[in-house]
Design an enzyme around this catalytic site. Sequence first.
Site, PDB file in Angstrom:
ATOM      1  N   HIS A   1      -5.231 -15.226   2.140  1.00 15.69           N
ATOM      2  CA  HIS A   1      -6.519 -15.183   2.855  1.00 15.69           C
ATOM      3  C   HIS A   1      -6.461 -14.380   4.147  1.00 15.69           C
ATOM      4  O   HIS A   1      -7.309 -14.555   5.016  1.00 15.69           O
ATOM      5  CB  HIS A   1      -7.014 -16.616   3.127  1.00 15.69           C
ATOM      6  CG  HIS A   1      -7.363 -17.355   1.870  1.00 15.69           C
ATOM      7  ND1 HIS A   1      -7.489 -18.722   1.798  1.00 15.69           N
ATOM      8  CD2 HIS A   1      -7.616 -16.892   0.616  1.00 15.69           C
ATOM      9  CE1 HIS A   1      -7.787 -19.075   0.549  1.00 15.69           C
ATOM     10  NE2 HIS A   1      -7.868 -17.984  -0.184  1.00 15.69           N
TER      11      HIS A   1
ATOM     12  N   TYR B   1     -12.911 -16.615  15.593  1.00 22.13           N
ATOM     13  CA  TYR B   1     -11.530 -16.235  15.281  1.00 22.13           C
ATOM     14  C   TYR B   1     -10.705 -15.991  16.549  1.00 22.13           C
ATOM     15  O   TYR B   1      -9.491 -16.201  16.538  1.00 22.13           O
ATOM     16  CB  TYR B   1     -11.496 -15.039  14.319  1.00 22.13           C
ATOM     17  CG  TYR B   1     -11.996 -15.442  12.946  1.00 22.13           C
ATOM     18  CD1 TYR B   1     -11.193 -16.184  12.078  1.00 22.13           C
ATOM     19  CD2 TYR B   1     -13.298 -15.160  12.541  1.00 22.13           C
ATOM     20  CE1 TYR B   1     -11.663 -16.607  10.845  1.00 22.13           C
ATOM     21  CE2 TYR B   1     -13.785 -15.574  11.306  1.00 22.13           C
ATOM     22  CZ  TYR B   1     -12.963 -16.302  10.465  1.00 22.13           C
ATOM     23  OH  TYR B   1     -13.436 -16.739   9.241  1.00 22.13           O
TER      24      TYR B   1
HETATM   25  P1  OAD Z   1      -8.241 -28.105   3.222  1.00 23.78           P
HETATM   26  O1  OAD Z   1      -8.681 -28.500   4.572  1.00 23.78           O
HETATM   27  O2  OAD Z   1      -9.269 -27.916   2.176  1.00 23.78           O
HETATM   28  O3  OAD Z   1      -7.194 -29.165   2.670  1.00 23.78           O
HETATM   29  C1  OAD Z   1      -6.128 -29.585   3.481  1.00 23.78           C
HETATM   30  C2  OAD Z   1      -5.202 -30.459   2.669  1.00 23.78           C
HETATM   31  O4  OAD Z   1      -4.126 -30.808   3.521  1.00 23.78           O
HETATM   32  C3  OAD Z   1      -5.843 -31.766   2.184  1.00 23.78           C
HETATM   33  O5  OAD Z   1      -5.528 -31.962   0.819  1.00 23.78           O
HETATM   34  C4  OAD Z   1      -5.178 -32.843   3.070  1.00 23.78           C
HETATM   35  O6  OAD Z   1      -4.988 -34.066   2.384  1.00 23.78           O
HETATM   36  C5  OAD Z   1      -3.843 -32.194   3.379  1.00 23.78           C
HETATM   37  N1  OAD Z   1      -3.208 -32.637   4.625  1.00 23.78           N
HETATM   38  C6  OAD Z   1      -3.757 -33.070   5.779  1.00 23.78           C
HETATM   39  N2  OAD Z   1      -2.808 -33.339   6.694  1.00 23.78           N
HETATM   40  C7  OAD Z   1      -1.619 -33.061   6.103  1.00 23.78           C
HETATM   41  C8  OAD Z   1      -0.252 -33.121   6.537  1.00 23.78           C
HETATM   42  N3  OAD Z   1       0.087 -33.507   7.758  1.00 23.78           N
HETATM   43  N4  OAD Z   1       0.709 -32.768   5.655  1.00 23.78           N
HETATM   44  C9  OAD Z   1       0.386 -32.362   4.382  1.00 23.78           C
HETATM   45  N5  OAD Z   1      -0.881 -32.285   3.933  1.00 23.78           N
HETATM   46  C10 OAD Z   1      -1.872 -32.619   4.783  1.00 23.78           C
HETATM   47  O7  OAD Z   1      -7.360 -26.765   3.409  1.00 23.78           O
HETATM   48  P2  OAD Z   1      -6.936 -25.683   2.317  1.00 23.78           P
HETATM   49  O8  OAD Z   1      -6.768 -26.294   0.980  1.00 23.78           O
HETATM   50  O9  OAD Z   1      -5.806 -24.906   2.897  1.00 23.78           O
HETATM   51  O10 OAD Z   1     -10.092 -20.259   3.505  1.00 23.78           O
HETATM   52  O11 OAD Z   1      -8.213 -24.763   2.310  1.00 23.78           O
HETATM   53  C11 OAD Z   1      -8.237 -23.628   1.510  1.00 23.78           C
HETATM   54  C12 OAD Z   1      -9.066 -22.551   2.156  1.00 23.78           C
HETATM   55  O12 OAD Z   1     -10.355 -23.069   2.513  1.00 23.78           O
HETATM   56  C13 OAD Z   1      -8.530 -22.048   3.476  1.00 23.78           C
HETATM   57  O13 OAD Z   1      -7.538 -21.053   3.309  1.00 23.78           O
HETATM   58  C14 OAD Z   1      -9.746 -21.488   4.146  1.00 23.78           C
HETATM   59  C15 OAD Z   1     -10.707 -22.588   3.844  1.00 23.78           C
HETATM   60  O14 OAD Z   1     -12.031 -22.281   3.845  1.00 23.78           O
HETATM   61  C16 OAD Z   1     -10.843 -19.347   4.128  1.00 23.78           C
HETATM   62  O15 OAD Z   1     -11.308 -19.501   5.240  1.00 23.78           O
HETATM   63  C17 OAD Z   1     -11.078 -18.128   3.305  1.00 23.78           C
END
Ligand code: OAD
Length: 230
Positions: free
Chosen positions: A105, A54
């Site tokens: 989160h 972190y």
């Molecule tokens: P993910 O990494 O799971 O998903 C990222 C999303 O962003 C995917 O659907 C990609 O297609 C999309 N993406 C990538 N580049 C992009 C761009 N330039 N513009 C728009 N979209 C784009 O991330 P999260 O869904 O945020 O939690 O993950 C959820 C949680 O999982 C996080 O908060 C974290 C992680 O583990 C904790 O650590 C508790």
Amino acid sequence: MQKKIVVLTGAGVSAESGIQTFRDAGGLWEGHNIEDVASPEGWAKNQAMVLDFYNERRKKIINSEPNKAHTSLAKLEQSYDVEIITQNIDDLHERAGSTKVTHLHGEILKARSTIDESLIYENRGDITLGDTCEKGSQLRPHIVWFGEMVPMLEGAIEITKKADILVIIGTSMVVYPAASLIQYIQQGTSIYFIDPNRPKVSHDYNVTYIDKNAVEGMDVLLQKLSIEVY
Ligand code: OAD
């Protein structure tokens, strides 16, 4: 009265600021084991490693800037009552000027006590072993790890229930309870989903997909809402 737009954001909204997402190719979870760095068990096993992980992320975020998707969301407040619910631990929505942001989160720029969850401190520097709260216990990042309660969830549900429009940006919708928020919208709420990879959402919802990156996708959304592109 202004219409209410609720925006659920994930890592994708900050991708164009240079912050890695988690599950894309080259994402953070490719190089790190989730259990090691984002769970109470990982913390119990190796606090120094978790703190290092972190500390690196904090430095990266401090040195990043909001992108145009963040600033467009902030400017949307001129026409709508906008509430952002973010899964992101960065402060880019706030730095872009958004005034109502719920961090589901946690926040990387805060530290908290390991014996008293209510002791939370602003923190921009590294946290190291031996850094303690006022009650003498080790400090940890103010992050919600897998398996932990999500204290901001109830508030986020209440916000979502009031949405006239729900906008989802850059999230794979695989992490719960964040992904379940969509269930709380009222019938008739329009949903827009900006993400280049069209994550799966139940067919029960009528979703308008904008299959683009966040920056370009926000321009498309503003056009759809008949707002001048900034
Ligand atoms: P993910 O990494 O799971 O998903 C990222 C999303 O962003 C995917 O659907 C990609 O297609 C999309 N993406 C990538 N580049 C992009 C761009 N330039 N513009 C728009 N979209 C784009 O991330 P999260 O869904 O945020 O939690 O993950 C959820 C949680 O999982 C996080 O908060 C974290 C992680 O583990 C904790 O650590 C508790």
